[in-house]
Design an enzyme around this catalytic site. Structure first.
Site, PDB file in Angstrom:
ATOM      1  N   PRO A  21      35.044   4.165  79.093  1.00  0.00           N
ATOM      2  CA  PRO A  21      33.677   4.111  79.636  1.00  0.00           C
ATOM      3  C   PRO A  21      32.999   2.798  79.277  1.00  0.00           C
ATOM      4  O   PRO A  21      33.067   2.350  78.130  1.00  0.00           O
ATOM      5  CB  PRO A  21      32.987   5.308  78.979  1.00  0.00           C
ATOM      6  N   ASN A 173      29.297   5.917  69.114  1.00  0.00           N
ATOM      7  CA  ASN A 173      28.507   4.699  69.355  1.00  0.00           C
ATOM      8  C   ASN A 173      27.010   4.814  69.072  1.00  0.00           C
ATOM      9  O   ASN A 173      26.204   4.072  69.623  1.00  0.00           O
ATOM     10  CB  ASN A 173      28.707   4.202  70.789  1.00  0.00           C
ATOM     11  N   TYR A 175      24.825   7.354  69.650  1.00  0.00           N
ATOM     12  CA  TYR A 175      23.953   8.113  70.551  1.00  0.00           C
ATOM     13  C   TYR A 175      23.735   9.539  70.020  1.00  0.00           C
ATOM     14  O   TYR A 175      24.103   9.848  68.895  1.00  0.00           O
ATOM     15  CB  TYR A 175      24.506   8.057  71.968  1.00  0.00           C
TER      16      TYR A 175
END
Length: 352
Positions: A21, A173, A175
């Site tokens: 992604p 990451n 989040y």
């Protein structure tokens, strides 16, 4: 081994390469994929599996400008064009569901960001008014945490309606899911905090709810142990991640997507604990073919590649032939038009 087929749930992948992604910030303001998005992903349909850029499951989950969503009918229709194009080109595609949590700004969303606790991260974010400091987020109540799990479920159902082959929960990451795991972003005292078991609960309950909604074979999750992205601290990663992986193992998920950020010992421990497909992404690890071979030798089933797929729509063919790779232009990575998005050339291969 890289170019052997692999069975992922009901999908037969032609190779072991996944497209990782990558945020591209080219959606319309209302979170609908742009007219170029279908072409961008269809160009890369030779990947064993495409995992999309992060897609917000709700308006509250949006962080950055021009990122796509999966919480309105119009967004579903936009993504249906993308999945139809990928499938017509012979590809397979999962939607990455990404709630940014505290990594946002009212200028991008119209409201303060939400988070496990009211702890402002260090750093700045791009907004229509330029770079701005992150604000202090609003702490989610217990009921709001449960409602946020419902947002992931709704987005997963919409992903199926949009034609995706499955979804990946973004637990990496820095989040929202990752923030719940972190010792400095999650200071809660309710059942979603206060201990390792509490801090992994949001990830586990979200995965469980999404599995109940769309089936385990359509659900993956991404993690990045000991990753300090977005000002997170995970000094106890060697305790948190084995506990998380053990709790997730019973759900029979399609895959675990491991970013190899926690060191070799922890990566090996996670491989030992995880009974299903393991996808490994090694950020900045060097030449793609060598990186893929190394991780397949270490027990990965699939290897996710990022920037090389950005610049090489036909990456599997190039690696199989040993052909030169296009170099990515990171100046065009975020936002803009077709330049640096759909204009990277494929090899001109002529039949013999």
């Amino acid at each position: 081994m890289l170019f052997t087929s692999f069975e992922l749930g009901d999908l037969r992948l032609p190779n072991r390469l996944a497209m990782a992604p990558m945020t591209r910030s080219r959606s319309y303001v209302d979170g609908i994929p742009s007219s170029l998005t279908a072409l961008y992903y269809a160009q890369r349909a030779s990947a064993g599996l495409i995992i999309t850029e992060g897609i917000q499951p709700s308006q509250a989950g949006k962080g950055y400008m021009n990122t796509p969503g999966l919480h309105t009918d119009e967004q579903v229709a936009g993504w249906r064009e993308v999945t139809d194009a990928v499938h017509a080109a012979g590809g397979r595609i999962f939607a990455q569901l990404m709630h940014v949590g505290r990594v946002g700004h009212p200028d991008n969303t119209g409201a303060l960001p939400v988070a496990p606790s009211a702890v402002r991260p260090a750093g700045q974010i791009f907004t229509p008014n330029g770079l701005q400091d992150y604000p202090e987020p609003v702490e989610l109540s217990t009921a709001e945490v449960e409602a946020t799990i419902g947002d992931f479920v709704d987005a997963a159902r919409r992903a199926v309606d949009a034609g995706f082959d499955g979804v990946e929960l973004h637990g990496a990451n820095g989040y929202l899911i990752h923030q719940f795991l972190s010792q400095n972003a999650n200071l809660r005292e309710d059942r979603f905090g206060a201990s390792v078991d509490g801090r992994i609960r949001f990830a586990v309950e979200t995965a469980h709810a999404v599995v109940e909604a769309i089936g385990a074979s359509r659900v993956g999750i991404r993690i990045s142990p000991a990753n300090g992205a977005q000002d997170l601290v995970e000094e106890d990663a060697s305790e948190v991640y084995p506990a998380l992986v053990s709790a997730l193992a019973g759900l029979d998920l399609a895959y675990l997507h491991l970013m190899a950020t926690g060191g070799d010992d922890l990566s090996r421990r996670i491989r030992e604990l995880w009974p299903n497909t393991l996808v490994v992404n090694a950020p900045g690890a060097g030449e793609p073919a060598a990186t893929a071979a190394r991780w397949l030798d270490r027990g990965a089933d699939l290897v996710a590649i990022g920037s090389a797929f950005l610049a090489n729509p036909d990456l599997p063919l190039r690696l199989r032939l040993g052909a030169p790779l296009n170099e990515p232009d990171f100046a065009t990575a975020f936002g803009g038009d077709h330049q640096g998005y759909t204009d990277y050339p494929a090899l001109a291969v002529h039949p013999v």
